[in-house]
Design an enzyme around this catalytic site. Structure first.
Site, PDB file in Angstrom:
ATOM      1  N   ARG A   1       4.732  -6.877  10.353  1.00 59.00           N
ATOM      2  CA  ARG A   1       3.742  -7.200   9.320  1.00 59.00           C
ATOM      3  C   ARG A   1       3.615  -6.072   8.301  1.00 59.00           C
ATOM      4  NH1 ARG A   1      -0.733  -5.164   6.887  1.00 59.00           N
ATOM      5  NH2 ARG A   1      -1.457  -4.355   8.899  1.00 59.00           N
ATOM      6  N   ASP A   2       3.015  -4.966   8.706  1.00 59.65           N
ATOM      7  CA  ASP A   2       2.810  -3.848   7.787  1.00 59.65           C
ATOM      8  C   ASP A   2       4.137  -3.257   7.331  1.00 59.65           C
ATOM      9  OD1 ASP A   2       1.233  -2.104   6.334  1.00 59.65           O
ATOM     10  OD2 ASP A   2       1.094  -0.643   7.939  1.00 59.65           O
TER      11      ASP A   2
ATOM     12  N   HIS B   1      -3.604   5.112  12.894  1.00 57.48           N
ATOM     13  CA  HIS B   1      -2.537   4.438  12.154  1.00 57.48           C
ATOM     14  C   HIS B   1      -2.103   5.402  11.046  1.00 57.48           C
ATOM     15  CE1 HIS B   1      -0.918   0.507  10.323  1.00 57.48           C
ATOM     16  NE2 HIS B   1      -0.682   1.432   9.403  1.00 57.48           N
TER      17      HIS B   1
ATOM     18  N   HIS C   1       0.533   7.147   8.230  1.00 62.00           N
ATOM     19  CA  HIS C   1       1.692   7.103   7.345  1.00 62.00           C
ATOM     20  C   HIS C   1       2.232   8.523   7.192  1.00 62.00           C
ATOM     21  CE1 HIS C   1       1.214   2.937   5.320  1.00 62.00           C
ATOM     22  NE2 HIS C   1       0.636   2.936   6.515  1.00 62.00           N
TER      23      HIS C   1
ATOM     24  N   CYS D   1       2.166   0.814   1.551  1.00 65.91           N
ATOM     25  CA  CYS D   1       1.028   0.010   1.124  1.00 65.91           C
ATOM     26  C   CYS D   1       1.220  -0.369  -0.324  1.00 65.91           C
ATOM     27  CB  CYS D   1      -0.283   0.764   1.298  1.00 65.91           C
ATOM     28  SG  CYS D   1      -1.717  -0.171   0.703  1.00 65.91           S
TER      29      CYS D   1
ATOM     30  N   ASN E   1       5.195   3.862   7.423  1.00 66.18           N
ATOM     31  CA  ASN E   1       4.438   4.201   8.622  1.00 66.18           C
ATOM     32  C   ASN E   1       5.255   5.166   9.470  1.00 66.18           C
ATOM     33  OD1 ASN E   1       2.076   2.197   8.684  1.00 66.18           O
ATOM     34  ND2 ASN E   1       3.801   0.851   8.296  1.00 66.18           N
TER      35      ASN E   1
END
Length: 327
Positions: free
Chosen positions: A39-40, A233, A235, A266, A275
């Site tokens: 997803r991300d 989470h 990055h 993002c 990430n």
């Protein structure tokens, strides 16, 4: 050629005294990885990745022992075209033969939740921000309005026995506002937790955090939300992700979000690189003597698979090293 067992033997490194004390007091040497690559990781790709490739990627990740694989996002294709096949993805992952694996999906509002529920979703994720400016840019509303929107989703989720995970973006820095006060992060996280999110993931969305900033932020948040209900989470924009995760482990965090092959960024945060790579996180955790239940070799293979599909090398340093040893 080296054997697989020799390829994947992770050297143990000396664990910090503080981390050892933390482990002994918590009696918890297991770290759960929440895989966000499908997803991300993929949402920002300009070229549409075929649905079957996404499903094969998810299948490989689950086969590696990852218990939580975020599958897709039920946002409008107008805003995130890459996630336009969300219904097909959710339907597909529910047919995979992996026991005990959760495939949460991101939902932006009650409409997205209802669409996911119609397919039979078991877990969702909602998202907000600790930055007012980022909230308006990312979900087109204020923090207060986003919390109200979450309330509608939470009530519907409770009625239908659907688990909810919450994301808080920009927990240490914002591309529009700069540094974020830890107290603001704590306020948003506490509100999400009180609404019924079983876990709150704290995101360094643009990767500007340092271990010191993470410690300060976590000190504030853990005064309002139990540490066992928190995740990080990270990055890796400034190369600090692993250091920030280590600092978080020292504060008692035992859930880490990561993305295989270091995929992602993002779309609303310029300059935010991928990430932190799942392979790199697992290598570090196993080196610390912590357990994940995940097969590093299989994750690296999944990273190689999706990188080949995207036509570029993996962004994971561990993934690259393992590939080089196979040649």
């Amino acid at each position: 050629m080296l054997s697989p067992s020799r390829l994947l033997k992770v050297p143990r490194i000396r664990t910090s005294a503080k981390l050892l004390r933390n482990l002994s007091t918590q009696s918890n040497d297991h770290v759960r990885i929440v895989e966000v690559g499908p997803r991300d990781g993929l949402q920002n790709e300009k070229e549409i990745v075929p649905t079957q490739v996404k499903l094969d990627f998810i299948d490989r990740l689950a086969s590696a022992g990852l218990s939580h694989v975020e599958a897709t996002s039920f946002v409008s294709p107008k805003w995130v075209p890459q996630m336009g096949d969300h219904k097909e993805i959710l339907s597909g992952v529910m047919k995979l033969k992996h026991n005990g694996v959760s495939y949460p999906v991101l939902v932006p509002n009650i409409k997205g939740f209802q669409s996911a529920l119609d397919i039979g979703v078991h877990e969702i994720a909602i998202f907000g921000a600790a930055s007012e400016s980022f909230s308006r840019k990312n979900i087109n509303c204020s923090i207060a309005d986003s919390l109200k929107r979450f309330s509608d989703v939470m009530e519907a989720a409770k009625r239908n026995k659907v688990k909810v995970r919450g994301y808080v973006s920009c927990v240490v820095g914002c591309p529009y506002e700069g540094p974020i006060k830890p107290e603001k992060v704590a306020e948003v996280a506490a509100e999400m937790f009180s609404m019924g999110c079983y876990e709150i993931s704290l995101g360094d969305t643009i990767g500007v955090g340092t271990p010191g900033a993470f410690r300060d932020m976590l000190a504030a948040v853990t005064r309002t939300v139990p540490v066992e209900n928190l995740a990080v989470h990270c990055h890796d924009t400034y190369g600090q992700a692993l250091a920030n995760i280590l600092a978080s482990l020292e504060q008692g965090i035992r859930v880490v979000d990561s993305s295989t092959a270091g995929l992602g960024g993002c779309p609303y945060a310029k300059g935010a690189s991928g990430n932190v790579a799942t392979e790199d996180v697992i290598y570090m955790l196993h080196g610390l003597g912590l357990h994940t239940g995940v097969d590093l070799g299989k994750v690296a293979e999944a990273g190689h698979f999706i990188s080949e599909q995207l036509g570029r090398p993996t962004m994971s340093k561990v993934g690259r090293a393992l590939q080089a040893k196979k040649k």
